[in-house]
Design a protein around this motif. Structure first.
Motif, PDB file in Angstrom:
ATOM      1  N   PRO A   1     -18.986 -18.491 -16.807  1.00  0.00           N
ATOM      2  CA  PRO A   1     -19.695 -18.015 -17.600  1.00  0.00           C
ATOM      3  C   PRO A   1     -17.938 -17.173 -18.579  1.00  0.00           C
ATOM      4  CG  PRO A   1     -20.086 -17.296 -16.014  1.00  0.00           C
ATOM      5  CD  PRO A   1     -19.103 -18.130 -15.256  1.00  0.00           C
ATOM      6  N   THR A   2     -18.824 -17.495 -20.080  1.00  0.00           N
ATOM      7  CA  THR A   2     -18.239 -16.568 -20.540  1.00  0.00           C
ATOM      8  C   THR A   2     -18.422 -15.658 -21.591  1.00  0.00           C
ATOM      9  OG1 THR A   2     -16.950 -19.004 -21.741  1.00  0.00           O
ATOM     10  CG2 THR A   2     -16.847 -16.940 -23.470  1.00  0.00           C
ATOM     11  N   GLY A   3     -17.633 -14.469 -21.047  1.00  0.00           N
ATOM     12  CA  GLY A   3     -18.594 -12.865 -22.041  1.00  0.00           C
ATOM     13  C   GLY A   3     -18.643 -12.678 -23.265  1.00  0.00           C
ATOM     14  N   THR A   4     -20.084 -11.925 -23.237  1.00  0.00           N
ATOM     15  CA  THR A   4     -20.209 -11.734 -24.772  1.00  0.00           C
ATOM     16  C   THR A   4     -19.610 -11.003 -25.054  1.00  0.00           C
ATOM     17  OG1 THR A   4     -22.148 -11.100 -24.365  1.00  0.00           O
ATOM     18  CG2 THR A   4     -22.206 -13.240 -24.444  1.00  0.00           C
ATOM     19  N   THR A   5     -19.399  -9.901 -24.367  1.00  0.00           N
ATOM     20  CA  THR A   5     -18.634  -8.667 -24.624  1.00  0.00           C
ATOM     21  C   THR A   5     -17.440  -8.689 -24.782  1.00  0.00           C
ATOM     22  OG1 THR A   5     -19.119  -6.813 -22.283  1.00  0.00           O
ATOM     23  CG2 THR A   5     -20.986  -7.393 -23.739  1.00  0.00           C
ATOM     24  N   LEU A   6     -17.027  -7.504 -25.400  1.00  0.00           N
ATOM     25  CA  LEU A   6     -14.938  -6.861 -25.151  1.00  0.00           C
ATOM     26  C   LEU A   6     -14.972  -6.943 -23.838  1.00  0.00           C
ATOM     27  CD1 LEU A   6     -12.310  -6.861 -26.559  1.00  0.00           C
ATOM     28  CD2 LEU A   6     -12.558  -4.968 -27.102  1.00  0.00           C
ATOM     29  N   ILE A   7     -15.111  -5.975 -22.947  1.00  0.00           N
ATOM     30  CA  ILE A   7     -14.747  -5.849 -21.469  1.00  0.00           C
ATOM     31  C   ILE A   7     -15.263  -7.176 -20.590  1.00  0.00           C
ATOM     32  CG2 ILE A   7     -17.545  -4.791 -20.878  1.00  0.00           C
ATOM     33  CD1 ILE A   7     -14.180  -3.212 -20.471  1.00  0.00           C
ATOM     34  N   ASP A   8     -16.393  -7.952 -20.817  1.00  0.00           N
ATOM     35  CA  ASP A   8     -16.355  -9.411 -19.892  1.00  0.00           C
ATOM     36  C   ASP A   8     -15.174 -10.374 -20.698  1.00  0.00           C
ATOM     37  OD1 ASP A   8     -18.942  -8.049 -19.102  1.00  0.00           O
ATOM     38  OD2 ASP A   8     -19.654  -8.872 -20.797  1.00  0.00           O
ATOM     39  N   ARG A   9     -15.022 -10.248 -21.344  1.00  0.00           N
ATOM     40  CA  ARG A   9     -13.269 -11.170 -22.415  1.00  0.00           C
ATOM     41  C   ARG A   9     -12.291 -10.307 -21.493  1.00  0.00           C
ATOM     42  NH1 ARG A   9     -16.566 -11.194 -26.951  1.00  0.00           N
ATOM     43  NH2 ARG A   9     -14.286  -9.729 -27.903  1.00  0.00           N
TER      44      ARG A   9
ATOM     45  N   PRO B   1      -2.617  -0.721 -26.785  1.00  0.00           N
ATOM     46  CA  PRO B   1      -2.326  -0.512 -25.560  1.00  0.00           C
ATOM     47  C   PRO B   1      -3.443   0.739 -25.066  1.00  0.00           C
ATOM     48  CG  PRO B   1      -0.479  -1.009 -26.134  1.00  0.00           C
ATOM     49  CD  PRO B   1      -1.474  -0.628 -27.195  1.00  0.00           C
ATOM     50  N   VAL B   2      -3.753   1.775 -25.714  1.00  0.00           N
ATOM     51  CA  VAL B   2      -3.945   2.741 -25.642  1.00  0.00           C
ATOM     52  C   VAL B   2      -5.435   2.727 -25.276  1.00  0.00           C
ATOM     53  CG1 VAL B   2      -4.513   5.620 -26.222  1.00  0.00           C
ATOM     54  CG2 VAL B   2      -2.140   4.608 -26.373  1.00  0.00           C
ATOM     55  N   TYR B   3      -6.056   2.298 -26.249  1.00  0.00           N
ATOM     56  CA  TYR B   3      -7.793   2.082 -26.599  1.00  0.00           C
ATOM     57  C   TYR B   3      -8.114   0.865 -25.062  1.00  0.00           C
ATOM     58  CZ  TYR B   3     -11.988   0.340 -28.506  1.00  0.00           C
ATOM     59  OH  TYR B   3     -13.068  -0.302 -28.585  1.00  0.00           O
ATOM     60  N   ILE B   4      -7.129  -0.472 -25.461  1.00  0.00           N
ATOM     61  CA  ILE B   4      -7.422  -0.369 -23.778  1.00  0.00           C
ATOM     62  C   ILE B   4      -7.623   0.144 -22.700  1.00  0.00           C
ATOM     63  CG2 ILE B   4      -6.950  -2.774 -22.277  1.00  0.00           C
ATOM     64  CD1 ILE B   4      -8.545  -3.404 -25.029  1.00  0.00           C
ATOM     65  N   SER B   5      -5.966   1.037 -22.338  1.00  0.00           N
ATOM     66  CA  SER B   5      -6.750   2.058 -20.794  1.00  0.00           C
ATOM     67  C   SER B   5      -7.360   3.241 -20.926  1.00  0.00           C
ATOM     68  CB  SER B   5      -5.360   2.776 -20.941  1.00  0.00           C
ATOM     69  OG  SER B   5      -4.575   3.269 -22.147  1.00  0.00           O
ATOM     70  N   ARG B   6      -8.321   3.365 -22.101  1.00  0.00           N
ATOM     71  CA  ARG B   6      -9.272   3.808 -21.891  1.00  0.00           C
ATOM     72  C   ARG B   6     -10.914   3.791 -21.869  1.00  0.00           C
ATOM     73  NH1 ARG B   6      -7.646   7.947 -27.116  1.00  0.00           N
ATOM     74  NH2 ARG B   6      -5.467   9.477 -25.917  1.00  0.00           N
ATOM     75  N   LEU B   7     -10.465   2.461 -22.264  1.00  0.00           N
ATOM     76  CA  LEU B   7     -12.154   1.729 -22.143  1.00  0.00           C
ATOM     77  C   LEU B   7     -12.232   1.295 -21.152  1.00  0.00           C
ATOM     78  CD1 LEU B   7     -13.985  -0.235 -24.077  1.00  0.00           C
ATOM     79  CD2 LEU B   7     -12.769  -1.530 -23.945  1.00  0.00           C
ATOM     80  N   LEU B   8     -11.480   0.518 -20.207  1.00  0.00           N
ATOM     81  CA  LEU B   8     -11.283   0.119 -18.766  1.00  0.00           C
ATOM     82  C   LEU B   8     -12.790   0.975 -17.724  1.00  0.00           C
ATOM     83  CD1 LEU B   8      -8.527  -2.142 -18.368  1.00  0.00           C
ATOM     84  CD2 LEU B   8     -10.612  -3.093 -18.523  1.00  0.00           C
ATOM     85  N   PRO B   9     -11.920   2.406 -18.381  1.00  0.00           N
ATOM     86  CA  PRO B   9     -12.335   3.453 -17.206  1.00  0.00           C
ATOM     87  C   PRO B   9     -13.672   3.665 -17.545  1.00  0.00           C
ATOM     88  CG  PRO B   9     -10.386   4.013 -17.497  1.00  0.00           C
ATOM     89  CD  PRO B   9     -10.050   2.977 -18.595  1.00  0.00           C
ATOM     90  N   GLU B  10     -13.430   3.292 -19.336  1.00  0.00           N
ATOM     91  CA  GLU B  10     -15.126   4.376 -19.526  1.00  0.00           C
ATOM     92  C   GLU B  10     -15.803   3.009 -19.349  1.00  0.00           C
ATOM     93  OE1 GLU B  10     -16.676   4.070 -24.520  1.00  0.00           O
ATOM     94  OE2 GLU B  10     -15.025   4.628 -23.998  1.00  0.00           O
TER      95      GLU B  10
END
Length: 314
Positions: free
Chosen positions: A213-221, A246-255
């Motif tokens: 399955p291909t994720g539809t949201t950014l976090i899924d991808r 990279p800072v955005y990704i590092s904050r997005l994942l825990p969120e």
């Protein structure tokens, strides 16, 4: 479609087709199964680790059997039927399709037509596959589970059925393999084995494209990307791939997941580590390298932190 009537390829296929009935066919019962299961042993020469074979004809009626090697069958020209696991599971492998079978998976080819069919087989010794090709496919958990299944369940019933696009490089690769094997030399195995590695990588790509399955949201991808590249992925890789800082990704994942990038990466690696430890005889050092650890001591430390025990104790 894959068959293009190239004269040189056609002559090579004709030779392989003539050789097909004279391969080392040996259907013998396996007493360990308790069911008089018929086992087909390695069809090629003892010195061969991979081989290319081809059925070329209108009718074939294989006995239902199992085999002690991995095989990849391609409907190179025309369609054919395959019986899998038992006589109630009959599928049609259409021209351009691929059928991947595990060692000891039940299988039989059936065909009765007025039109000629070409079924191309790439056969790989089980030991060779685990020694030389498993590491290249270990980044994909689903494919890894499929190829490791015969290690924990001898009479596995799983198979992979793929549609290979006519534009795929797989067909060009197969044509080179056909020519090489039809006119074998003492160097053919050295030439063919790297080609099988390339073939496995292309098939892994097609499997992910068609089955996962291909994720539809950014976090899924992002999660899919981490899972598929866990041997080498960094935050900068993710940021560059998806076009974010990279800072955005590092904050997005825990969120979104409640876990840091490091924790998610460790989870992915540890799941794969346990699969490899449980179902292969690969050394801990080799597994550490496959998972992307720079040295085995770092792997030991990460494993014990995650599972509470060392890889050797497990």
């Amino acid at each position: 479609m894959p068959w293009n009537c190239d004269t040189e390829i056609d002559h090579a296929l004709e030779k392989l087709g003539q050789d097909f009935p004279h391969l080392n066919w040996d259907f013998s019962p396996d007493p360990s199964s308790g069911n008089n299961e018929l086992i087909s042993h390695w069809l090629g020469e003892k010195s061969e680790e991979v081989m290319v074979c081809a059925f070329k004809g209108k009718k074939i009626e294989e006995r239902f059997h199992r085999q002690d090697f991995f095989f990849i069958h391609f409907a190179y020209h025309g369609d054919y039927d395959a019986l899998s696991a038992n006589y109630n599971n009959r599928i049609t492998v259409k021209e351009g399709d691929c059928y991947i079978g595990q060692p000891y998976s039940g299988y039989a080819v059936k065909r009765d037509s007025d039109h000629e069919c070409i079924i191309l087989g790439i056969l790989i010794r089980k030991e060779t596959f685990f020694r030389e090709y498993l590491s290249a496919l270990s980044a994909d958990s689903s494919m890894l589970n499929f190829f490791l299944e015969p290690q924990k369940n001898k009479y596995a019933e799983e198979f992979v059925h793929l549609e290979i696009p006519a534009s795929s490089p797989i067909w060009q690769l197969l044509n080179v393999m056909i020519l090489e094997y039809a006119h074998k030399t003492e160097d053919s195995q050295k030439i063919l084995k790297p080609m099988v590695m390339s073939l496995a990588m292309y098939l892994s790509y097609e499997y992910k494209r068609q089955h996962l399955p291909t994720g539809t949201t950014l976090i899924d991808r992002i999660m899919e990307y981490i899972e598929s590249h866990s041997d080498s992925v960094t935050l900068n890789d993710i940021a560059s791939h998806f076009g974010y800082h990279p800072v955005y990704i590092s904050r997005l994942l825990p969120e979104k997941t409640g876990k840091t990038f490091s924790a998610l990466l460790a989870e992915s690696r540890m799941r794969r580590a346990k699969l490899l430890l449980d179902h292969t005889d690969l050394s801990i050092e080799k597994i550490a390298d496959m998972l992307g650890y720079s040295n085995s001591s770092n792997f030991y430390k990460a494993f014990k932190q995650y599972y509470g025990t060392s890889p050797r104790q497990l």
